[in-house]
Write a protein that holds these residues in place. Structure first.
Motif, PDB file in Angstrom:
ATOM      1  N   ARG A   7       0.725  -1.110   0.113  1.00  0.00           N
ATOM      2  CA  ARG A   7      -0.064  -0.108   0.075  1.00  0.00           C
ATOM      3  C   ARG A   7       1.116   1.081  -0.114  1.00  0.00           C
ATOM      4  NH1 ARG A   7      -1.186  -1.470   5.661  1.00  0.00           N
ATOM      5  NH2 ARG A   7      -3.114  -2.280   5.288  1.00  0.00           N
ATOM      6  N   VAL A   8       0.222   2.367  -0.472  1.00  0.00           N
ATOM      7  CA  VAL A   8       1.324   3.532  -0.602  1.00  0.00           C
ATOM      8  C   VAL A   8       0.615   4.567   0.247  1.00  0.00           C
ATOM      9  CG1 VAL A   8       2.055   5.445  -2.180  1.00  0.00           C
ATOM     10  CG2 VAL A   8       1.710   2.970  -2.960  1.00  0.00           C
ATOM     11  N   ASN A   9       1.380   5.251   1.210  1.00  0.00           N
ATOM     12  CA  ASN A   9       0.892   6.218   1.996  1.00  0.00           C
ATOM     13  C   ASN A   9       0.459   7.375   1.110  1.00  0.00           C
ATOM     14  OD1 ASN A   9       0.824   8.760   3.578  1.00  0.00           O
ATOM     15  ND2 ASN A   9       1.129   7.426   5.194  1.00  0.00           N
ATOM     16  N   GLU A  10      -0.636   7.940   1.020  1.00  0.00           N
ATOM     17  CA  GLU A  10      -0.756   9.046   0.014  1.00  0.00           C
ATOM     18  C   GLU A  10      -0.312  10.514   0.355  1.00  0.00           C
ATOM     19  OE1 GLU A  10      -4.812   9.841  -0.851  1.00  0.00           O
ATOM     20  OE2 GLU A  10      -5.078   7.639  -1.800  1.00  0.00           O
ATOM     21  N   LYS A  11       0.130  10.662   1.639  1.00  0.00           N
ATOM     22  CA  LYS A  11       0.806  11.890   2.082  1.00  0.00           C
ATOM     23  C   LYS A  11       2.317  11.617   1.748  1.00  0.00           C
ATOM     24  CE  LYS A  11      -2.451  13.187   5.456  1.00  0.00           C
ATOM     25  NZ  LYS A  11      -2.951  13.062   6.829  1.00  0.00           N
ATOM     26  N   THR A  12       2.932  10.597   2.441  1.00  0.00           N
ATOM     27  CA  THR A  12       4.214  10.627   2.192  1.00  0.00           C
ATOM     28  C   THR A  12       4.988   9.709   1.117  1.00  0.00           C
ATOM     29  OG1 THR A  12       4.325   8.475   3.554  1.00  0.00           O
ATOM     30  CG2 THR A  12       4.313  10.506   4.752  1.00  0.00           C
ATOM     31  N   ALA A  13       3.902   9.055   0.421  1.00  0.00           N
ATOM     32  CA  ALA A  13       4.171   8.240  -0.789  1.00  0.00           C
ATOM     33  C   ALA A  13       5.255   6.912  -0.188  1.00  0.00           C
ATOM     34  CB  ALA A  13       4.986   9.017  -1.897  1.00  0.00           C
ATOM     35  N   ARG A  14       5.152   6.627   0.983  1.00  0.00           N
ATOM     36  CA  ARG A  14       5.962   5.607   1.488  1.00  0.00           C
ATOM     37  C   ARG A  14       5.239   4.412   1.110  1.00  0.00           C
ATOM     38  NH1 ARG A  14       6.435   3.604   6.770  1.00  0.00           N
ATOM     39  NH2 ARG A  14       8.552   2.180   6.342  1.00  0.00           N
ATOM     40  N   VAL A  15       5.859   3.147   0.738  1.00  0.00           N
ATOM     41  CA  VAL A  15       5.348   2.176   0.388  1.00  0.00           C
ATOM     42  C   VAL A  15       5.612   1.043   1.527  1.00  0.00           C
ATOM     43  CG1 VAL A  15       5.535   0.226  -1.315  1.00  0.00           C
ATOM     44  CG2 VAL A  15       6.033   2.503  -2.096  1.00  0.00           C
TER      45      VAL A  15
END
Ligand code: URA
Length: 191
Positions: A85-93
């Motif tokens: 999943r990708v964190n929408e705020k941080t773009a962290r996967v």
């Protein structure tokens, strides 16, 4: 096995048009014990080998407790690619549990692996693998861990997932007891 892998790759590429990095099973095709995890993580995907990241390090120390070494094992996962999943705020996967669709897509190949390797014992790590191998979607590790599962279609020994011990230290003692029970079970089944 090679032709089964090819067929599986084609199936995955048909479903995901951008393809997936696959982490296939590893170990001798005549291994007496097959270990089935959930799905590869970041390290496994980078190295294209199952259980080489943090959960793999844990697994190695646990295996030590059972007297089993990796070279007597075939190690694989229920799902052969990393669910993210990708964190929408941080773009962290980050990792996420595999979806029902991902499991259903990979299950025929897991069954094929079990048919080809034909291990004497399948050790499942966590709920996802337990349900996939037993064919019982209601099976839960909390009640079945640490013993051969009665009525399973193969000789199945259920363990908690090694990662769950990282996140829940109170499981550590239970896990050690389960590993000792696995060692006893394997002593009976293997020569
Ligand atoms: N967790 C799994 O279930 N499988 C791996 O290969 C790595 C971590």
């Amino acid at each position: 096995m090679k032709s089964a892998v090819k067929k599986f790759e084609t199936t995955v590429n048909t479903v995901y048009e951008n393809g997936k990095i696959l982490v296939m099973g590893e170990g001798g095709l005549d291994s007496p014990v097959m270990l089935v995890g959930e799905a590869p993580g970041e390290q496994e995907t980078m190295q294209k080998r199952p259980f080489v990241g943090k959960a793999g390090k844990n697994l190695d120390s646990f295996l030590h407790e059972t007297g089993l070494s990796r070279d007597r094992l075939y190690i694989t996962n229920t799902v052969k690619f990393r669910p993210t999943r990708v964190n929408e705020k941080t773009a962290r996967v980050s990792n996420r549990p595999p979806s029902r669709e991902e499991i259903a897509l990979c299950l025929p190949f897991l069954r094929e692996e079990m048919r080809i390797v034909a291990p004497k014992v399948v050790v499942t790590l966590g709920n996802v693998a337990l349900r996939a191998v037993s064919g019982n979607p209601k099976a839960t590790i909390g009640t079945l861990h640490g013993a051969m599962m009665p009525g399973a279609p193969v000789e199945l020994f259920a363990l908690y997932h090694p990662a769950s011990v990282i996140y829940n230290r109170s499981l550590a003692e239970t896990y050690m007891e389960d590993l000792r029970a696995l060692r006893r079970a394997l002593d009976q089944v293997l020569d």
